[in-house]
Design a protein around this motif. Structure first.
Motif, PDB file in Angstrom:
ATOM      1  N   GLU A 180      75.573 -40.962   0.516  1.00 56.45           N
ATOM      2  CA  GLU A 180      74.953 -40.327   1.679  1.00 56.45           C
ATOM      3  C   GLU A 180      73.486 -40.712   1.707  1.00 56.45           C
ATOM      4  N   ILE A 205      85.575 -38.593   5.885  1.00 54.37           N
ATOM      5  CA  ILE A 205      84.942 -39.902   5.660  1.00 54.37           C
ATOM      6  C   ILE A 205      84.917 -40.149   4.147  1.00 54.37           C
ATOM      7  N   LYS A 260      84.843 -27.294  10.315  1.00 50.98           N
ATOM      8  CA  LYS A 260      83.507 -26.669  10.249  1.00 50.98           C
ATOM      9  C   LYS A 260      83.339 -25.740  11.452  1.00 50.98           C
ATOM     10  N   GLN A 278      82.720 -24.097   5.995  1.00 54.48           N
ATOM     11  CA  GLN A 278      83.444 -25.369   6.012  1.00 54.48           C
ATOM     12  C   GLN A 278      84.669 -25.304   5.111  1.00 54.48           C
TER      13      GLN A 278
END
Ligand code: AMP
Length: 349
Positions: A184, A179, A140, A151
């Protein structure tokens, strides 16, 4: 009657200005684009660049307090204003949030987990970082990235490091470990100048092409994990001696742990549901905090789902207007460009 200056004229400033008016607060928007979304609902606009010293001095002269609606406000501008009036959240929050490396170091110093990371300023550093992470990672830009812009995800297969670096590499970068998240979530929290902290319930967020698509509340998480997210937000607010609303985004990892993705020192898209499902919204909460009023009750009276209306999705407004238990909120933008946030809708369940 107090006057609150808001740097930035987008939809967040617009919604802050609406909340302010209900509390008898006047608002002055500083924004270079005339007739911006926020100016349509504020008391007044100063048309000027965010770093224009004449405009900043005019803002200071017109206001009792200054806040902002985006995290890329030049730190020098916030610091200049802070010499003559309170600027909330404190300029330090901008410094931390504007650089992903500084942000992760700050979060780790608060005892919070983040993705592992390497600062990347050369192709050699990118290669070394990828080798450390087994070939997988998210590259990023350190600064000025938003909604997944700037990104690249390295999947470990056919990595094309040189091409990616050539496309992004003229600016400082960060390589984050990838990850494998289960979901989220985010939490919206507020801190007042007397140190009181109030959290809204965590939201579960789904992104499409890096842009928030939906926020659903309650999030499908263990209550203990929600409490941990609230404690993380509190730790961040206290470390920054913060006043105002903050958004904190987390990954819930496959092992059920929490990893902080990023913080936003402002009201946040994943908190828009609060205007429909709580008595006091994130916007009112922010204005209360910065104006020195008591924080409001953040409890949620309904389950809900918030959908962003992106670009052409604005055409679906007639159907949303006919949907029961649904609040439609549009941003006053004339031009529905692809990827542009045009409005949002929240349906109570
Ligand atoms: P950001 O601009 O950092 O919020 O990233 C946009 C989206 O990309 C996030 O909401 C995630 O869905 C995904 N993403 C960002 N960083 C990572 C990471 N380190 N590992 C996996 N997915 C990521």
């Amino acid at each position: 009657m107090k006057t609150v200056g808001i740097i930035g004229g987008g939809q967040l400033g617009r919604m802050l200005a609406i909340a302010a008016a209900r509390l008898n607060l006047r608002t002055v928007i500083l924004e270079p684009q005339a007739d911006c979304p926020a100016a349509q609902t504020a008391t007044r606009q100063i048309v000027g660049a965010y770093d224009d010293e004449v405009a900043l001095d005019a803002l200071a002269a017109a206001c009792d307090i200054v806040t902002y609606e985006f995290e890329n406000v030049p730190v020098a501008a916030a610091t200049r204003l802070a010499r003559s009036l309170p600027v909330y959240p404190p300029p330090k929050a901008l410094e931390v949030a504007q650089d992903r490396v500084t942000e992760k170091r700050f979060l780790n110093a608060c005892g919070l987990e983040t993705a592992r990371f390497h600062a990347v300023d050369s192709l050699a550093e990118l290669s070394a970082g990828l080798a450390d992470f087994g070939g997988r990672g998210v590259l990023k830009t350190r600064r000025l990235g938003y909604d997944g812009k700037g990104q690249h995800v390295f999947t470990g297969r056919d990595n094309k490091e040189e091409t990616v670096y050539a496309a992004l590499g003229a600016v400082p970068l960060i390589l984050e470990s990838f990850i494998s998240f289960e979901r989220e979530i985010s939490i919206i929290a507020a801190r007042s100048s007397d140190g009181t902290v109030v959290c809204f319930d965590p939201a579960e967020n789904v992104h499409r092409q890096g842009i928030l698509h939906t926020s659903t509340v309650p999030a499908r998480i263990d209550p203990a994990l929600g409490a941990k997210a609230g404690a993380a937000a509190r730790a961040i607010l206290e470390a920054l001696d913060y006043v105002g609303v903050i958004g904190v985004e987390f990954f819930v990892t496959a092992e059920g742990g929490l990893s902080v993705n990023e913080i936003a020192p402002r009201v946040h898209n994943s908190g828009h549901w609060t205007e429909a499902a709580c008595v006091v919204s994130q916007f009112e909460q922010h204005m209360r905090a910065v104006a020195g009023l008591p924080l409001g009750d953040a409890s949620r009276h309904s389950d809900c789902i918030m959908h962003n209306l992106i670009g052409e999705e604005i055409d679906s407004v007639p159907e949303w207007l006919a949907t029961p238990r649904t609040l439609v909120h549009l941003y006053g933008k004339a031009d529905a460009r692809p990827g542009r946030k045009m409005g949002h809708v929240t349906t109570l369940r």
